[in-house]
Design an enzyme around this catalytic site. Structure first.
Site, PDB file in Angstrom:
ATOM      1  N   ASN A 124      19.692  -0.389  22.308  1.00  0.00           N
ATOM      2  CA  ASN A 124      19.869  -0.608  20.874  1.00  0.00           C
ATOM      3  C   ASN A 124      20.347   0.683  20.237  1.00  0.00           C
ATOM      4  O   ASN A 124      20.025   1.780  20.720  1.00  0.00           O
ATOM      5  CB  ASN A 124      18.517  -1.003  20.251  1.00  0.00           C
ATOM      6  N   HIS A 141      19.931   2.727  16.759  1.00  0.00           N
ATOM      7  CA  HIS A 141      19.105   2.751  15.542  1.00  0.00           C
ATOM      8  C   HIS A 141      19.607   3.884  14.652  1.00  0.00           C
ATOM      9  O   HIS A 141      19.788   5.011  15.146  1.00  0.00           O
ATOM     10  CB  HIS A 141      17.628   2.967  15.909  1.00  0.00           C
TER      11      HIS A 141
HETATM   12  N1  LIG Z   1      10.896  -5.645  20.023  1.00  0.00           N
HETATM   13  C1  LIG Z   1      11.987  -5.002  19.535  1.00  0.00           C
HETATM   14  N2  LIG Z   1      12.887  -5.700  18.819  1.00  0.00           N
HETATM   15  C2  LIG Z   1      13.980  -5.050  18.323  1.00  0.00           C
HETATM   16  C3  LIG Z   1      14.149  -3.657  18.511  1.00  0.00           C
HETATM   17  C4  LIG Z   1      13.183  -2.960  19.287  1.00  0.00           C
HETATM   18  O1  LIG Z   1      13.297  -1.730  19.537  1.00  0.00           O
HETATM   19  N3  LIG Z   1      12.121  -3.661  19.792  1.00  0.00           N
HETATM   20  N4  LIG Z   1      15.224  -2.993  17.892  1.00  0.00           N
HETATM   21  C5  LIG Z   1      15.745  -3.733  16.740  1.00  0.00           C
HETATM   22  C6  LIG Z   1      16.830  -3.145  15.939  1.00  0.00           C
HETATM   23  N5  LIG Z   1      16.237  -2.647  14.672  1.00  0.00           N
HETATM   24  C7  LIG Z   1      16.418  -1.313  14.432  1.00  0.00           C
HETATM   25  O2  LIG Z   1      17.107  -0.586  15.179  1.00  0.00           O
HETATM   26  C8  LIG Z   1      15.559  -3.500  13.753  1.00  0.00           C
HETATM   27  C9  LIG Z   1      16.070  -4.771  13.498  1.00  0.00           C
HETATM   28  C10 LIG Z   1      15.403  -5.625  12.615  1.00  0.00           C
HETATM   29  C11 LIG Z   1      14.239  -5.215  11.965  1.00  0.00           C
HETATM   30  C12 LIG Z   1      13.545  -6.180  11.046  1.00  0.00           C
HETATM   31  O3  LIG Z   1      12.626  -5.798  10.316  1.00  0.00           O
HETATM   32  N6  LIG Z   1      13.988  -7.440  11.075  1.00  0.00           N
HETATM   33  C13 LIG Z   1      13.376  -8.535  10.253  1.00  0.00           C
HETATM   34  C14 LIG Z   1      14.481  -9.306   9.540  1.00  0.00           C
HETATM   35  C15 LIG Z   1      15.359  -8.360   8.754  1.00  0.00           C
HETATM   36  C16 LIG Z   1      16.641  -9.064   8.290  1.00  0.00           C
HETATM   37  O4  LIG Z   1      16.901 -10.206   8.717  1.00  0.00           O
HETATM   38  O5  LIG Z   1      17.381  -8.422   7.525  1.00  0.00           O
HETATM   39  C17 LIG Z   1      12.639  -9.533  11.155  1.00  0.00           C
HETATM   40  O6  LIG Z   1      13.016  -9.661  12.344  1.00  0.00           O
HETATM   41  O7  LIG Z   1      11.746 -10.194  10.616  1.00  0.00           O
HETATM   42  C18 LIG Z   1      13.740  -3.953  12.215  1.00  0.00           C
HETATM   43  C19 LIG Z   1      14.395  -3.087  13.104  1.00  0.00           C
HETATM   44  C20 LIG Z   1      16.128  -5.130  17.185  1.00  0.00           C
HETATM   45  N7  LIG Z   1      14.921  -5.758  17.608  1.00  0.00           N
HETATM   46  N1  LIG Z   2      17.727  -1.489  12.799  1.00  0.00           N
HETATM   47  C1  LIG Z   2      19.016  -1.820  13.317  1.00  0.00           C
HETATM   48  C2  LIG Z   2      20.081  -1.245  12.432  1.00  0.00           C
HETATM   49  O1  LIG Z   2      19.882  -1.019  11.250  1.00  0.00           O
HETATM   50  N2  LIG Z   2      21.243  -1.007  13.046  1.00  0.00           N
HETATM   51  C3  LIG Z   2      22.354  -0.484  12.303  1.00  0.00           C
HETATM   52  O2  LIG Z   2      23.092  -1.576  11.764  1.00  0.00           O
HETATM   53  C4  LIG Z   2      24.447  -1.163  11.624  1.00  0.00           C
HETATM   54  C5  LIG Z   2      25.294  -2.289  12.134  1.00  0.00           C
HETATM   55  O3  LIG Z   2      26.603  -2.054  11.800  1.00  0.00           O
HETATM   56  P1  LIG Z   2      27.768  -2.869  12.546  1.00  0.00           P
HETATM   57  O4  LIG Z   2      27.364  -4.329  12.506  1.00  0.00           O
HETATM   58  O5  LIG Z   2      28.978  -2.560  11.725  1.00  0.00           O
HETATM   59  O6  LIG Z   2      27.833  -2.335  13.955  1.00  0.00           O
HETATM   60  C6  LIG Z   2      24.629   0.118  12.470  1.00  0.00           C
HETATM   61  O7  LIG Z   2      24.834   1.227  11.637  1.00  0.00           O
HETATM   62  C7  LIG Z   2      23.320   0.249  13.217  1.00  0.00           C
HETATM   63  O8  LIG Z   2      22.896   1.611  13.364  1.00  0.00           O
END
Ligand SMILES: Nc1nc2c(c(=O)[nH]1)N[C@@H](CN(C=O)c1ccc(C(=O)N[C@@H](CCC(=O)O)C(=O)O)cc1)CN2
Ligand SMILES: NCC(=O)N[C@@H]1O[C@H](COP(=O)([O-])[O-])[C@@H](O)[C@H]1O
Length: 223
Positions: A112, A114
């Site tokens: 992923n 982040h």
């Molecule tokens: N178990 C894991 N799941 C995910 C990870 C991880 O490391 N472990 N990485 C994420 C990506 N991410 C940040 O990098 C991230 C994505 C989504 C959320 C979140 O709070 N999502 C909400 C909905 C938000 C929305 O729809 O806008 C949710 O799922 O309820 C936090 C961090 C991918 N998954």
């Molecule tokens: N927590 C996950 C998160 O916030 N990821 C972030 O979403 C953007 C997606 O952009 P993209 O769809 O243009 O690649 C990226 O900047 C990535 O770092």
């Protein structure tokens, strides 16, 4: 992945797909070392699906809102992904928290990106949080995905200076410019078989067959 064929990559997205596009461009220039065989979005109408279709890549949507709960969505998503027999699953702006059963299934072959210098600012809204915290630097981290949200073993990071006049939008733009360089690099390393997750207690990753290192030891130079 046998030694002759390229790594099969499935990319999960939720939105614009600019990181996906960076990987597609890298693949089309022959430098990715892997083959993006499918793109799956949890949100219908995600622009990243158009990018995949334009590049001739299978583009599918699995709307999480069509499922009663997180577990049933993840079960369906896993079945859809496994149809493509991936060597690597890439989360490129995929905005759903994944269940432990799902992350365990792909442990060591799911990464992923982040938008923060983890372990700082896990979760959402990271750019504004970095500004509000008065951080001197911000950036992005590529990490292996585990059940712990944004807590998986780090692979590589890139940092940018936070400037006095920065808004979350201007900072996000500079971070994304670096993401588009760093993420394909991390995928290349995986496809070259030079990235290994030590599935032991130390949560470390070894790179280029070197010693396992915490991610703070692998900050690449911003372009
Ligand atoms: N178990 C894991 N799941 C995910 C990870 C991880 O490391 N472990 N990485 C994420 C990506 N991410 C940040 O990098 C991230 C994505 C989504 C959320 C979140 O709070 N999502 C909400 C909905 C938000 C929305 O729809 O806008 C949710 O799922 O309820 C936090 C961090 C991918 N998954
Ligand atoms: N927590 C996950 C998160 O916030 N990821 C972030 O979403 C953007 C997606 O952009 P993209 O769809 O243009 O690649 C990226 O900047 C990535 O770092």
């Amino acid at each position: 992945m046998d030694t002759t064929s390229q790594a099969r990559i499935v990319v999960l997205i939720s939105g614009s797909g600019s990181n996906l596009q960076a990987m597609i461009d890298c693949q089309q220039s022959g430098e990715l070392g892997g083959d993006i065989v499918a793109v799956i979005s949890n949100r219908p109408g995600a622009k990243g699906l158009e990018r995949a279709t334009k590049a001739g890549i299978e583009a599918q949507c699995l709307d999480h809102k069509a499922f009663a709960d997180r577990e049933s969505f993840d079960q369906a998503l896993q079945a859809q992904i496994d149809q493509f027999q991936p060597d690597l699953v890439v989360l490129a702006g995929f905005m759903r928290i994944l269940t432990p059963t799902f992350t365990e299934h792909y442990l060591g072959r799911m990464i992923n990106i982040h938008p923060s210098l983890l372990p700082k600012h896990q979760g959402l809204n990271t750019h504004q949080r970095a500004i509000d915290a008065g951080d001197a630097q911000h950036g992005a981290t590529v990490h292996f995905v585990t059940a712990e949200l944004d807590g998986g073993p780090g692979i590589v990071q890139v940092a940018v200076d936070i400037e006095a006049k920065d808004t979350s939008e201007t900072l996000a733009q500079r971070v994304q410019y670096q993401e588009h360089y760093m993420f394909p690099l991390a995928v290349q390393w995986f496809c070259q078989g030079r990235l290994r997750l030590h599935k032991d207690g130390n949560n470390h990753v070894s790179l280029f067959d070197g010693e396992p290192l915490p991610v703070s030891g692998r900050l690449i130079k911003a372009r």
